[in-house]
Design an enzyme around this catalytic site. Sequence first.
Site, PDB file in Angstrom:
ATOM      1  N   ARG A   1       0.863  -1.178   0.000  1.00  0.00           N
ATOM      2  CA  ARG A   1       0.000   0.000   0.000  1.00  0.00           C
ATOM      3  C   ARG A   1       0.901   1.229   0.000  1.00  0.00           C
ATOM      4  NH1 ARG A   1      -1.949  -0.179   6.342  1.00  0.00           N
ATOM      5  NH2 ARG A   1      -0.667   1.568   6.963  1.00  0.00           N
TER       6      ARG A   1
ATOM      7  N   ASN B   1      -5.444   7.651   4.161  1.00  0.00           N
ATOM      8  CA  ASN B   1      -5.118   6.998   5.424  1.00  0.00           C
ATOM      9  C   ASN B   1      -3.636   7.206   5.673  1.00  0.00           C
ATOM     10  OD1 ASN B   1      -6.030   4.978   7.590  1.00  0.00           O
ATOM     11  ND2 ASN B   1      -4.126   4.083   6.843  1.00  0.00           N
ATOM     12  N   GLU B   2      -3.311   7.882   6.737  1.00  0.00           N
ATOM     13  CA  GLU B   2      -1.900   8.074   7.123  1.00  0.00           C
ATOM     14  C   GLU B   2      -1.018   8.334   5.897  1.00  0.00           C
ATOM     15  OE1 GLU B   2      -0.742   4.659   9.338  1.00  0.00           O
ATOM     16  OE2 GLU B   2      -1.862   5.267  11.105  1.00  0.00           O
TER      17      GLU B   2
ATOM     18  N   GLU C   1      -7.505   5.392  15.533  1.00  0.00           N
ATOM     19  CA  GLU C   1      -7.124   3.971  15.485  1.00  0.00           C
ATOM     20  C   GLU C   1      -6.289   3.641  16.708  1.00  0.00           C
ATOM     21  OE1 GLU C   1      -4.825   2.563  12.171  1.00  0.00           O
ATOM     22  OE2 GLU C   1      -6.020   3.663  10.726  1.00  0.00           O
TER      23      GLU C   1
ATOM     24  N   GLU D   1      -2.110  -8.025   6.953  1.00  0.00           N
ATOM     25  CA  GLU D   1      -2.311  -7.774   8.385  1.00  0.00           C
ATOM     26  C   GLU D   1      -3.305  -8.769   8.995  1.00  0.00           C
ATOM     27  OE1 GLU D   1      -0.997  -3.168   8.934  1.00  0.00           O
ATOM     28  OE2 GLU D   1      -3.078  -3.484   8.375  1.00  0.00           O
TER      29      GLU D   1
ATOM     30  N   PHE E   1      -2.939 -11.075  11.077  1.00  0.00           N
ATOM     31  CA  PHE E   1      -2.816 -11.354  12.506  1.00  0.00           C
ATOM     32  C   PHE E   1      -2.905 -10.093  13.360  1.00  0.00           C
ATOM     33  CE2 PHE E   1      -0.893 -15.369  10.945  1.00  0.00           C
ATOM     34  CZ  PHE E   1      -1.807 -16.221  11.552  1.00  0.00           C
ATOM     35  N   HIS E   2      -3.347  -8.992  12.744  1.00  0.00           N
ATOM     36  CA  HIS E   2      -3.531  -7.784  13.558  1.00  0.00           C
ATOM     37  C   HIS E   2      -4.787  -7.949  14.398  1.00  0.00           C
ATOM     38  CE1 HIS E   2      -3.935  -3.613  14.716  1.00  0.00           C
ATOM     39  NE2 HIS E   2      -2.734  -3.383  14.213  1.00  0.00           N
TER      40      HIS E   2
END
Length: 680
Positions: free
Chosen positions: A109, A147-148, A323, A371, A373-374
């Site tokens: 990303r 986003n960020e 977040e 992500e 396993f986030h």
Amino acid sequence: MLRDGRLCHGGDYNPEQWPAATWREDVDLMRRARVNLVTVGVFAWSRLEPAPGRYDFGWLDEVLDLLHDGGIRVALATPTASPPPWFSLAHPDALPVTADGVRLHHGSRDTYCAAAPAYRAAARGIAATLAARYAHHPAVALWHVHNEYGTTCHCPHTEAAFRRWLIDRHGDLDTLNAAWATSFWSQHYADWAYVSTPRATQYLGNPGQLLDFRRFWSDTLLAAYVEQRDLLKAANPAIPVTTNYVLGDWVPVDHARWAAEVDVVAVDHYPWAVDGGAEEQTALAADLARGWARHGRRRTGGPHPNPATPQRADAPATWLLMESAASQIHTTGRSHTKEPGRMARHSLSHVARGSRGAMFFQWRAPAGGAERFHSALVPHTGADSRVFRESVQLGETLDRLAEVTAGEVAASVALAWDAASGWALRHPGMPSELLDGQAEVAAAHRALWRAGYGCDVVLPGDPLDRYRLLVLPALYLASDATADWVRAHVEAGGHLLVSYLSGVADPHARIRLGGYPGAYRDLLGLRVEEFHPLAADEQVLLSGGGTGRIWSETVHPCGAETVCAYVGGVLDGRPAVTRHRAGAGTTWYLSTRPDDGTYRRLVTEAARAAGVQPVCPDAPPGVEAVRRANPETSWLFLLNHTDRPQRVPVEGVDLLTGVPADGAVTLPAGGTAVIREHPR
Ligand code: GAL
């Protein structure tokens, strides 16, 4: 945002990753957890526009309607942080180039160049299309742009834009050459065309060029945000617009400067320290966000707007934890599962410091993707899980706390923060590679936090009239205006605590000559002649029992008295920490980074001398106390970070239990209380 006055609870929701049947279950579960705001569409560009100009809005229409029917408001994102594959294929010139000339490829990303015209046009295109379709959808409460903004680039588009920015900033080449000290190493520029971005070089790069590039890139990303914001506002001025940012270099911007351009300062926070460190980092992140948000506020009656970070006339001082992780602390190389109760304490630490709620990345843990396993409010296990039960509990807690938004945090200690100083301290050629501006800010904040003092983060130029003590933690760059700002505080009777390397350089990172720290020598009553940086595993002994790390200096007092001295080594007997009477206040100087215990003792002494009280003097160690107040009422947040019950003397009512606390409240191990205090 939420017109019903509730605090926000929810997070990033990615319906595009799930079949429609799951959407219905999601809305049911959200209602159980009293979720009232979800961010939708952050990375959904390839599902919204699978091929150039071919749109698929059916799924989003359905999801927004479902959420609306369920009473859940939406922060609708523009998906521009992750351009779809067709875009990267069609516009290879819009893929980012690293400093050493490598062009990155699609597959993760944030793989775009924010200065590339094709990217900017495509981003405007999808934002305008979303605005046209959804700006009046009743579910949409907030626009969440991008986003960020987490990318950087050195491609030819960036280079051309950098030159234009430099011409705007410096005007002519003589000024640029002087600012960058280009006589050193034959870098003099006789034509703007010779100037490039700071690419990979054989040896140390130019500090002024590197610093200007950081400023330029922050402005470039901001311009990319602003053009989307303006399109969204044009479609419906009533919907607030924001973009989320995060501490550290992932989003390489001057956060405070951005605050004037958003309607809500939205921050993401992921602590990376485990034992106690996560709590300190959470407190600092929230104090920073509140400090930045002050620059988005219309200061009616406020005396001096800060020209460096102008306030918009119509912007409220709102900030929101956009977040956080439901059950995870990212330590180096592994994730640490948050213990029961820790997620709630982190959330309340933010709310105590002014956040309009507690939001999470993410609602539901994905089955695939980078992500997978986030952590999430609904983990892989499903709703029959500790984390989901804690999120239901948090939803109830936040609903009980809506009234605290009427109070503001009031601190008497100001901690100065300046993005450019942090960038400059990272530059090559500094005397130590251990220098880290953010770590210096964190160390000073930690000392205050552990000693129980609240603090506000301020920027150079901010009004200081309500602060008794100003702390400059390695505030390396000082313009003349910054030096005057500090002097005026001291002349007005304020106290000052300065740590090493503050005020050593000017805004172009050129050294202020005549002995360090050039900007503050006379205020501190001393002159620093030489630096003695320490090795990573080295520490110096201090008289009185403490130690210092990272840095030490030859300090010559010129009126200042020694608070503690170096013991042993070349600096044996010379001052390490000094104190000086200046005007009606006292100024303190730290020529090394004291160990945490010593730092805490020093800030306690400085705060006492300044007449500042801890937030809750009787709170036992390990219990964090934060107060929000207005002239009529005050709310005391108590967060027990220990594994034992703790008793705190208070008078009032615990909003979380509804039980009166007459005389004291006992917090369970790891538990919290929010006391509406009896008027004193
Ligand atoms: C945030 C980001 C999210 C997710 C999260 C993981 O910084 O906005 O998309 O990647 O980190 O911690």
